[in-house]
Structure formats: structure tokens, C-alpha cells
Design a protein around this motif. Structure first.
Motif, PDB file in Angstrom:
ATOM      1  N   THR A  11       5.552 -14.981  -3.053  1.00 36.73           N
ATOM      2  CA  THR A  11       6.218 -15.483  -1.942  1.00 36.73           C
ATOM      3  C   THR A  11       5.225 -15.990  -0.891  1.00 36.73           C
ATOM      4  OG1 THR A  11       8.261 -14.295  -2.576  1.00 36.73           O
ATOM      5  CG2 THR A  11       8.228 -15.093  -0.241  1.00 36.73           C
ATOM      6  N   LEU A  12       5.023 -17.222  -0.671  1.00 33.37           N
ATOM      7  CA  LEU A  12       4.099 -17.536   0.534  1.00 33.37           C
ATOM      8  C   LEU A  12       4.843 -17.417   1.847  1.00 33.37           C
ATOM      9  CD1 LEU A  12       2.875 -20.717  -1.135  1.00 33.37           C
ATOM     10  CD2 LEU A  12       1.821 -18.723  -0.973  1.00 33.37           C
ATOM     11  N   SER A  13       4.005 -17.226   2.842  1.00 37.74           N
ATOM     12  CA  SER A  13       4.433 -17.102   4.397  1.00 37.74           C
ATOM     13  C   SER A  13       5.386 -18.310   4.637  1.00 37.74           C
ATOM     14  CB  SER A  13       3.473 -16.937   5.316  1.00 37.74           C
ATOM     15  OG  SER A  13       2.286 -15.977   4.839  1.00 37.74           O
ATOM     16  N   ARG A  14       6.551 -17.956   5.107  1.00 38.60           N
ATOM     17  CA  ARG A  14       7.272 -19.128   5.944  1.00 38.60           C
ATOM     18  C   ARG A  14       6.739 -19.694   7.047  1.00 38.60           C
ATOM     19  NH1 ARG A  14      11.200 -15.287   4.276  1.00 38.60           N
ATOM     20  NH2 ARG A  14      10.960 -14.247   6.282  1.00 38.60           N
ATOM     21  N   GLN A  15       5.911 -19.105   7.869  1.00 35.31           N
ATOM     22  CA  GLN A  15       5.510 -19.687   8.955  1.00 35.31           C
ATOM     23  C   GLN A  15       4.070 -18.867   9.095  1.00 35.31           C
ATOM     24  OE1 GLN A  15       8.309 -19.081  12.105  1.00 35.31           O
ATOM     25  NE2 GLN A  15       7.297 -17.508  12.834  1.00 35.31           N
ATOM     26  N   ARG A  16       2.919 -19.511   9.327  1.00 34.60           N
ATOM     27  CA  ARG A  16       1.708 -19.015   9.676  1.00 34.60           C
ATOM     28  C   ARG A  16       1.544 -17.896  10.910  1.00 34.60           C
ATOM     29  NH1 ARG A  16      -2.951 -22.828   6.904  1.00 34.60           N
ATOM     30  NH2 ARG A  16      -1.895 -23.182   5.047  1.00 34.60           N
ATOM     31  N   PHE A  17       1.051 -16.824  10.777  1.00 38.12           N
ATOM     32  CA  PHE A  17       0.525 -16.304  12.043  1.00 38.12           C
ATOM     33  C   PHE A  17      -0.707 -16.489  12.681  1.00 38.12           C
ATOM     34  CE2 PHE A  17      -1.018 -12.431  14.021  1.00 38.12           C
ATOM     35  CZ  PHE A  17      -0.101 -12.102  14.873  1.00 38.12           C
ATOM     36  N   GLU A  18      -0.689 -16.921  13.722  1.00 38.42           N
ATOM     37  CA  GLU A  18      -2.142 -17.227  14.258  1.00 38.42           C
ATOM     38  C   GLU A  18      -2.457 -16.456  15.726  1.00 38.42           C
ATOM     39  OE1 GLU A  18      -3.821 -19.555  12.836  1.00 38.42           O
ATOM     40  OE2 GLU A  18      -2.467 -20.582  11.652  1.00 38.42           O
ATOM     41  N   GLY A  19      -1.755 -15.308  15.486  1.00 33.21           N
ATOM     42  CA  GLY A  19      -2.147 -14.361  16.707  1.00 33.21           C
ATOM     43  C   GLY A  19      -3.547 -13.575  16.361  1.00 33.21           C
ATOM     44  N   PRO A  20      -3.734 -12.575  17.382  1.00 32.52           N
ATOM     45  CA  PRO A  20      -5.019 -11.907  17.111  1.00 32.52           C
ATOM     46  C   PRO A  20      -4.697 -10.716  16.358  1.00 32.52           C
ATOM     47  CG  PRO A  20      -3.966 -11.271  19.107  1.00 32.52           C
ATOM     48  CD  PRO A  20      -3.207 -12.248  18.589  1.00 32.52           C
ATOM     49  N   ARG A  21      -5.789 -10.351  15.508  1.00 37.56           N
ATOM     50  CA  ARG A  21      -5.783  -9.156  14.588  1.00 37.56           C
ATOM     51  C   ARG A  21      -5.713  -7.926  15.289  1.00 37.56           C
ATOM     52  NH1 ARG A  21      -6.241 -10.592   9.460  1.00 37.56           N
ATOM     53  NH2 ARG A  21      -7.461 -12.468   9.048  1.00 37.56           N
ATOM     54  N   GLY A  22      -5.115  -6.955  14.791  1.00 39.37           N
ATOM     55  CA  GLY A  22      -5.118  -5.580  15.420  1.00 39.37           C
ATOM     56  C   GLY A  22      -6.056  -4.629  14.793  1.00 39.37           C
ATOM     57  N   ASN A  23      -6.239  -3.544  15.151  1.00 33.58           N
ATOM     58  CA  ASN A  23      -7.453  -2.606  14.950  1.00 33.58           C
ATOM     59  C   ASN A  23      -7.143  -1.809  13.593  1.00 33.58           C
ATOM     60  OD1 ASN A  23      -8.810  -3.165  17.410  1.00 33.58           O
ATOM     61  ND2 ASN A  23      -7.500  -2.078  18.508  1.00 33.58           N
ATOM     62  N   HIS A  24      -6.088  -2.213  12.857  1.00 33.89           N
ATOM     63  CA  HIS A  24      -5.612  -1.213  11.585  1.00 33.89           C
ATOM     64  C   HIS A  24      -5.974  -1.979  10.313  1.00 33.89           C
ATOM     65  CE1 HIS A  24      -2.182  -3.684  11.907  1.00 33.89           C
ATOM     66  NE2 HIS A  24      -2.120  -3.813  10.448  1.00 33.89           N
ATOM     67  N   PHE A  25      -6.469  -0.999   9.529  1.00 35.70           N
ATOM     68  CA  PHE A  25      -6.540  -1.277   7.909  1.00 35.70           C
ATOM     69  C   PHE A  25      -4.951  -0.806   7.323  1.00 35.70           C
ATOM     70  CE2 PHE A  25     -10.850  -1.159   9.232  1.00 35.70           C
ATOM     71  CZ  PHE A  25     -11.238  -1.974   8.381  1.00 35.70           C
ATOM     72  N   LEU A  26      -4.587  -1.541   6.394  1.00 31.08           N
ATOM     73  CA  LEU A  26      -3.166  -1.377   5.899  1.00 31.08           C
ATOM     74  C   LEU A  26      -3.263  -1.092   4.278  1.00 31.08           C
ATOM     75  CD1 LEU A  26      -0.069  -1.417   6.230  1.00 31.08           C
ATOM     76  CD2 LEU A  26      -0.448  -4.076   5.642  1.00 31.08           C
ATOM     77  N   VAL A  27      -2.518  -0.058   4.006  1.00 33.24           N
ATOM     78  CA  VAL A  27      -2.036   0.143   2.659  1.00 33.24           C
ATOM     79  C   VAL A  27      -0.624   0.008   2.539  1.00 33.24           C
ATOM     80  CG1 VAL A  27      -1.931   1.966   0.749  1.00 33.24           C
ATOM     81  CG2 VAL A  27      -4.066   1.781   2.007  1.00 33.24           C
ATOM     82  N   ALA A  28      -0.249  -0.623   1.590  1.00 33.48           N
ATOM     83  CA  ALA A  28       1.271  -0.774   1.365  1.00 33.48           C
ATOM     84  C   ALA A  28       1.504  -0.578  -0.085  1.00 33.48           C
ATOM     85  CB  ALA A  28       1.752  -2.134   1.603  1.00 33.48           C
ATOM     86  N   SER A  29       2.487   0.612  -0.317  1.00 36.25           N
ATOM     87  CA  SER A  29       2.583   0.921  -1.740  1.00 36.25           C
ATOM     88  C   SER A  29       3.781   1.890  -1.836  1.00 36.25           C
ATOM     89  CB  SER A  29       1.262   1.333  -2.322  1.00 36.25           C
ATOM     90  OG  SER A  29       1.342   2.106  -3.483  1.00 36.25           O
ATOM     91  N   ARG A  30       4.139   2.229  -2.938  1.00 38.28           N
ATOM     92  CA  ARG A  30       4.895   3.264  -3.388  1.00 38.28           C
ATOM     93  C   ARG A  30       4.003   4.407  -3.388  1.00 38.28           C
ATOM     94  NH1 ARG A  30       9.612   5.375  -4.959  1.00 38.28           N
ATOM     95  NH2 ARG A  30       9.705   6.949  -6.789  1.00 38.28           N
ATOM     96  N   LEU A  31       4.516   5.376  -2.788  1.00 36.90           N
ATOM     97  CA  LEU A  31       3.225   6.770  -2.732  1.00 36.90           C
ATOM     98  C   LEU A  31       3.773   7.557  -3.780  1.00 36.90           C
ATOM     99  CD1 LEU A  31       3.966   7.423   1.087  1.00 36.90           C
ATOM    100  CD2 LEU A  31       2.344   5.978   0.054  1.00 36.90           C
ATOM    101  N   VAL A  32       3.074   7.218  -4.883  1.00 40.46           N
ATOM    102  CA  VAL A  32       2.834   7.685  -6.149  1.00 40.46           C
ATOM    103  C   VAL A  32       1.453   8.068  -6.717  1.00 40.46           C
ATOM    104  CG1 VAL A  32       5.237   7.420  -7.185  1.00 40.46           C
ATOM    105  CG2 VAL A  32       3.002   5.714  -7.506  1.00 40.46           C
ATOM    106  N   PRO A  33       1.243   9.213  -7.723  1.00 42.56           N
ATOM    107  CA  PRO A  33      -0.148   9.301  -7.891  1.00 42.56           C
ATOM    108  C   PRO A  33      -0.959   8.160  -8.329  1.00 42.56           C
ATOM    109  CG  PRO A  33       1.029  11.258  -8.451  1.00 42.56           C
ATOM    110  CD  PRO A  33       2.168  10.087  -8.170  1.00 42.56           C
ATOM    111  N   TYR A  34      -0.471   7.598  -9.415  1.00 41.82           N
ATOM    112  CA  TYR A  34      -1.242   6.226  -9.767  1.00 41.82           C
ATOM    113  C   TYR A  34      -1.737   5.280  -8.838  1.00 41.82           C
ATOM    114  CZ  TYR A  34       2.365   2.642 -10.717  1.00 41.82           C
ATOM    115  OH  TYR A  34       3.291   1.804 -10.665  1.00 41.82           O
ATOM    116  N   LYS A  35      -1.111   5.055  -7.628  1.00 42.27           N
ATOM    117  CA  LYS A  35      -1.444   4.119  -6.895  1.00 42.27           C
ATOM    118  C   LYS A  35      -2.822   4.497  -6.037  1.00 42.27           C
ATOM    119  CE  LYS A  35       2.039   1.210  -7.355  1.00 42.27           C
ATOM    120  NZ  LYS A  35       1.830  -0.304  -7.742  1.00 42.27           N
ATOM    121  N   ASN A  36      -3.209   5.603  -6.016  1.00 41.43           N
ATOM    122  CA  ASN A  36      -4.348   5.936  -5.687  1.00 41.43           C
ATOM    123  C   ASN A  36      -4.421   6.174  -3.875  1.00 41.43           C
ATOM    124  OD1 ASN A  36      -5.589   6.892  -8.101  1.00 41.43           O
ATOM    125  ND2 ASN A  36      -6.074   4.678  -8.559  1.00 41.43           N
ATOM    126  N   VAL A  37      -3.288   6.277  -3.289  1.00 41.58           N
ATOM    127  CA  VAL A  37      -3.017   6.085  -1.837  1.00 41.58           C
ATOM    128  C   VAL A  37      -3.874   7.488  -1.183  1.00 41.58           C
ATOM    129  CG1 VAL A  37      -1.669   6.231   0.200  1.00 41.58           C
ATOM    130  CG2 VAL A  37      -1.099   5.007  -2.011  1.00 41.58           C
TER     131      VAL A  37
END
Length: 389
Positions: free
Chosen positions: A189-215
Motif C-alpha cells: 500500500t503506497l502512501s496516499r499523500q507524501r509527508f514532507e515534514g521534518p524527521r523526528g529523533n527516533h528509530f522505529l521497530v514495528a512488529s508483532r512482539l514474538v521471539p522470531y521477530k528478534n525485537v
């Protein structure tokens, strides 16, 4: 032309269901079959069908919550679907759907998301996580999985052609089934609209929190990076443990809606992906938001993350270990300015739903032409000569 689409089961909308959605856009009049269908009405409408035709497992006790208990019955159940009235059968298979029975005059195309991993390379992980790695339960479970492998290989001869969702899965299909597969990557699913704002300071992990995802490895890596911020989005059985080991620079968002997740992606310095997946749609969704990806250099990520050339979209770490991940993050910080939103978005557009529909329908049309030609050129049966007395 009558078309049937056979999907393993329907109870959540994930990557395989997005493929189903696009197949129904190609063949809007197709009938949908599944072992069971517990999707709410609004999800069915979004995917493009009203109600799947289901097997006897739909009516079994606790099928909604404990469907894996019926694994031994699934080969039998999938073989009970009567598909004799269809010209084209498409199976969307990550378990047993490819095992449907079809006749010689029907074209069966199987889109294989993966050979059933809990019966093959993830058997030991599956047994351990289900508490069946020791004792009599282990013996019974291993016998069942052995029979599933025998059935899985035997039914791999059924489809006229196999499509894999990545070159990584195509190699697994060749190894397990001894068959070649056409690679057609699943749609994102491509973005419906492009975000052109500034980046934050965070790195991101998005996942189901189960062992094999290695979070856990990512969380421990950020203990070595105390000046950097990590956001973990997702829920699962490992959530409490991860919160216990996390340092003050790690925050947990829990479940987030799609729009909020997209915003977290768009504002992240980089998206971190530490699992070995067959494809990994979420990697490309992060790219679609213009965000670089730091990924484990195995599996489908090797096909979706550009790590060389002038238009790089990310970097790899070679092992899912905290030290390797931390080193990769440090390397990224030194080169962060070399990654552009435009390059990341351009990479994601190569996997759009429009391109998926075009590639898949073209492949099916080619296979249908070959199938019809083979049906027309079958040798004639000569009349039997009566014995002369």
C-alpha cells in the motif's frame, strides 16, 4: 470463464490477504474458498467478497481461537472442496490451499507465500513455542508434522504453475518441492499523500512482539546506544519482557492504527527490521514513507532494500545480534545524509498494487494460452481392434 480463489483461512487481514484483495480486483466475479472465515463483514467488503465458502473446520469447536489444533485435519478439509465447475483455480497458499483437487482440463495457478514453515524449517521453533518439544506430546506432534510434509510434497505436483512471492521463497520451493516458480512480489500500500515534514529523533521497530521477530535484539542494541531513541510499535506475548529489559531511551506505543504507524514511519530516522521473512511487506511500507531501512540481510529484505549504488534505501546487518545491530546503526549515522526520501519512495513504487495486478494477470493469461493449446493437441485415443477369430 469461471474462477475460484482458494485461500488457506481468513481471520485477520495481513500480507496474504492483501494479495487476495488484488486477486479479487483482477477477477471480481471469483468465488472465494477458505478452510474457515471469521473476518468481520467490513473486512470482507474491503477485500472484495461477501462470504467465503468454507470447510467443516468452520463449524468445529474453538476453531476461531485455536485453529492450529486442527492442523492434522486441514489436508482432508482442503480436498473436500468441489471445484469441478471452474475453468481457472487460483490458490493463495501458505499452508494447504495448493492441495485442492483439480482436473486435467482446469488450470490451477498456486501463489505460494511460503511452503508451510512450521512443518519444514521452523518445525523445532513451532514445537518449542507450542510446548510440544518433549515427551509423548512431542512424539505425536512430530509424527503429524512428518505426515504433513509427505502430503505437502505430494500435492506440490497438482498446480499447473507456481508463483512465489520472492526469489527467497522460490529457492525454498525448488528445494522442498523440486519445482521452479515464477516470482511476482506481493503488492504494498503506497502512501496516499507524501509527508514532507521534518524527521523526528527516533528509530522505529514495528512488529508483532514474538521471539522470531528478534525485537529483543534491537531493544538490547539500543542499550548500547543510550543517546538514541527507539520506538517499538506492536503487541504480542513478548511485550512485558521487552519492557522489563528496555532502557529509558526505548518507548513502547503498543498497537497503533495504520495512519499513526505511517506517521511514525515518516518521521523516523530509520526503520529497523531484524527478522528473516519470506518477503516483509512492512519494509517497503517504511520505504514508501521515504524512510531508510536497517534490516537483517537475509530473506526477502535482500530483494527490497537497495544497499549499493547512488540510490540506496538502507543498510544490512548480518546477524540478529545486539552488537551487529548497534554497529549498523552507528554506520548509518555516519552516512545518514546520503539517504533520500525520493530514493526510498521510488524503490517502494516498484512493488505497487497496479504492477502486481499487471504482472499476475499477464502470467495467468500466458499460462491459460499454453493450457488450452495442450488440451487441443492431446493424442487421440485409437479405437480398440477386435480380435479376429
Amino acid at each position: 470463464m469461471r474462477v475460484a480463489i482458494v485461500h488457506d483461512w481468513l481471520y485477520v487481514v495481513g500480507g496474504a490477504e492483501r494479495v487476495l484483495e488484488q486477486l479479487l480486483k483482477i477477477y471480481p466475479g471469483a468465488d472465494v474458498y477458505a478452510l474457515f472465515d471469521f473476518l468481520p463483514e467490513e473486512d470482507r467488503a474491503r477485500l472484495g467478497y461477501e462470504q467465503a465458502r468454507t470447510s467443516f473446520i468452520q463449524r468445529m469447536p474453538f476453531a476461531r481461537t485455536r485453529h492450529r489444533n486442527y492442523l492434522p485435519l486441514m489436508p482432508l478439509a482442503i480436498e473436500q472442496f468441489d471445484l469441478a465447475g471452474y475453468d481457472l483455480v487460483i490458490s493463495s497458499s501458505y499452508a494447504v490451499a495448493k492441495g485442492v483437487l483439480t482436473g486435467p482440463d482446469q488450470l490451477h495457478i498456486s501463489y505460494v507465500h511460503s511452503p508451510m514453515r512450521y512443518a519444514w524449517d521452523l518445525q523445532h521453533t513451532y514445537l518449542r513455542e507450542s510446548g510440544c518439544d518433549a515427551g509423548i506430546k512431542s512424539v505425536i506432534a512430530r509424527l503429524i508434522l512428518h505426515q504433513m510434509r509427505v502430503w505437502d510434497v505430494r500435492t506440490a505436483a497438482g498446480p499447473n504453475a507456481i508463483v512465489a512471492n520472492s526469489a527467497f521463497v522460490a529457492r525454498r520451493i525448488q528445494k522442498v518441492y523440486g519445482r521452479s516458480a515464477e516470482v511476482i512480489h506481493p503488492p504494498i500500500t503506497l502512501s496516499r499523500q507524501r509527508f514532507e515534514g521534518p524527521r523526528g529523533n527516533h528509530f522505529l521497530v514495528a512488529s508483532r512482539l514474538v521471539p522470531y521477530k528478534n525485537v529483543e535484539a534491537v531493544v538490547r542494541a539500543f542499550a548500547m546506544l543510550p543517546d538514541l531513541e527507539l520506538v517499538v510499535a506492536g503487541t504480542g506475548p513478548d511485550a512485558a519482557h521487552l519492557r522489563e529489559i528496555a532502557g529509558p531511551n526505548v518507548s513502547f506505543s503498543g498497537f497503533v492504527a495504520d495512519d499513526e504507524l505511517r506517521h511514525l514511519m515518516a518521521t523516523a530516522r530509520a526503520f529497523i527490521f531484524a527478522a528473516e521473512e519470506d518477503f516483509g511487506i512492512i519494509v517497503l511500507e517504511a520505504s514508501a514513507e521515504g524512510t531508510p531501512v536497517l534490516a537483517l540481510g537475509r530473506g526477502g529484505a535482500r530483494e527490497t532494500v537497495q544497499v549499493r549504488g547512488p540510490h540506496r534505501t538502507g543498510m544490512f546487518f548480518e546477524t540478529p545480534e545486539p552488537q551487529a545491530i548497534a554497529d549498523c546503526v552507528r554506520g548509518f549515522l555516519q552516512q545518514e545524509s546520503h539517504f533520500s526520501r525520493e530514493a526510498c519512495r521510488a524503490q517502494a513504487e516498484l512493488f505497487s498494487a497496479d504492477l502486481f495486478r499487471m504482472r499476475f494477470s499477464t502470467f495467468v493469461d500466458e499460462q491459460m494460452a499454453l493450457h488450452r493449446a495442450s488440451c487441443e493437441t492431446r493424442p487421440r485415443v485409437l479405437p480398440r481392434l477386435e480380435a479376429v477369430g
